[in-house]
Design a protein around this motif. Sequence first.
Motif, short mmCIF file in Angstrom:
data_model
loop_
_atom_site.label_atom_id
_atom_site.label_comp_id
_atom_site.label_asym_id
_atom_site.label_seq_id
_atom_site.Cartn_x
_atom_site.Cartn_y
_atom_site.Cartn_z
N GLY A 45 -1.24 -8.97 4.33
CA GLY A 45 -0.19 -8.55 3.33
C GLY A 45 -0.48 -7.76 2.22
N LYS A 46 0.30 -6.70 2.09
CA LYS A 46 0.42 -5.87 0.93
C LYS A 46 1.64 -5.52 0.75
N VAL A 47 2.24 -5.73 -0.77
CA VAL A 47 3.56 -5.24 -0.93
C VAL A 47 3.51 -4.16 -1.98
N SER A 48 4.31 -3.38 -1.77
CA SER A 48 4.15 -2.17 -2.44
C SER A 48 5.57 -1.54 -2.36
N ASP B 1 -0.82 5.38 -0.85
CA ASP B 1 0.65 4.71 -0.92
C ASP B 1 0.95 4.03 -2.16
N TYR B 2 0.11 3.14 -2.69
CA TYR B 2 0.30 2.36 -3.84
C TYR B 2 0.55 3.35 -5.05
N PHE B 3 -0.40 4.34 -5.50
CA PHE B 3 -0.46 5.21 -6.34
C PHE B 3 0.83 5.98 -6.25
N LEU C 38 10.51 -6.57 13.33
CA LEU C 38 11.08 -6.19 12.06
C LEU C 38 10.72 -7.34 10.81
N ASP C 39 9.82 -7.14 10.04
CA ASP C 39 9.51 -7.89 9.04
C ASP C 39 10.16 -7.54 7.69
N ALA C 40 10.07 -8.27 6.70
CA ALA C 40 10.70 -7.90 5.20
C ALA C 40 10.45 -6.39 4.78
N HIS C 41 9.20 -6.02 5.05
CA HIS C 41 8.84 -4.54 4.56
C HIS C 41 9.53 -3.73 5.34
N ALA C 42 9.49 -3.91 6.50
CA ALA C 42 10.04 -3.02 7.58
C ALA C 42 11.56 -2.65 7.19
N THR D 64 -8.57 1.59 -9.69
CA THR D 64 -9.52 2.33 -9.04
C THR D 64 -10.85 1.91 -9.34
N LEU D 65 -11.11 1.75 -10.60
CA LEU D 65 -12.40 1.60 -11.45
C LEU D 65 -12.77 0.07 -11.70
N VAL D 66 -11.49 -0.71 -11.78
CA VAL D 66 -11.94 -1.89 -12.49
C VAL D 66 -11.71 -2.92 -11.22
N ARG D 67 -10.42 -3.03 -10.71
CA ARG D 67 -10.30 -4.07 -9.87
C ARG D 67 -8.67 -3.76 -9.17
N PHE D 68 -8.95 -3.54 -7.76
CA PHE D 68 -7.58 -3.42 -7.20
C PHE D 68 -6.86 -4.93 -7.04
N ASP D 69 -5.95 -4.93 -8.02
CA ASP D 69 -5.22 -6.20 -8.21
C ASP D 69 -3.84 -6.05 -7.57
N TYR D 70 -3.40 -6.67 -6.57
CA TYR D 70 -2.23 -6.69 -6.02
C TYR D 70 -1.09 -7.36 -6.88
#
Length: 269
Positions: free
Chosen positions: A92-95, A117-119, A230-234, A164-170
């Motif tokens: 799971g990844k929310v963006s 995608d996130y950036f 079809l999930d919530a993201h889709a 990128t440099l410290v932590r990829f914190d979702y």
Amino acid sequence: MAGRAARLVLLAGAAALASGSQGDREPFYRDCVLRCEERNCSGGALKHFRSHQPIYMSLAGWTCRDDCKYECMWVTVDLYLQEGYRVPQFHGKVSLNAWFWSTVFHTRDTDLTEKMDYFCASAVILHSVYLCCVRTVGLRYPSVASAFRALLLLLLTAHVSYLTLVRFDYGYNLVANVAIGLVNMAWWLAWCWRNHRRLPHVRKCMAVAVLLQGLSLLELLDFPPLFWVLDAHAIWHISTIPVHILFFSFLEDDSLYLLRESEAQFKLD
């Protein structure tokens, strides 16, 4: 089966305290992936997998491990359903995502495509705030809009650098995007409310601001996929299409209004 059920109970109790996706942390799922890799992802079995792999999956970089993770996800889902538990989320990844990199990321989930995608999603949200600044303030005070643009670029740089440099914190990424989204919505709505009688077309903008923020709940309130497709993201992706069409209609109307206003001012001069 009793041992599996016990693991599921322990997992459900710890889910609220842990990070990541619940399904990914399930020991049964991890054991399944490990056994699948040992069985299918080396020697002759790996050659057989590659020789029978559809060309479109090969071009997308789909690996034997990816296949194991996918198959084991469904095995674990079946186990949850048999035991009467709510279906967990996997990978799971929310963006909030920009169109191109969203397409790339959803075609192939890798570390690079995920970050892009996130950036890009964060950049889109900040650009909307900048656009709001230009429309509400920048037409009269261009220097203010320029200074605000520099501030937003600094914020985006700091955001990307941290992830990128410290932590990829979702969690942090989600909170940051929601916060900027709320600022964006409040700013647009305040301007629209002040001008809705003089400029009827701003009602389209008001509808877009409210709808986008409301639809973002699909990103926060996750649920098992409907028909396992079809999930919530889709559904969120699908639902934003008409909203963007409506926003383009507002931009078109507003641009024509500004053009007419500019021509009238030119005639007066």
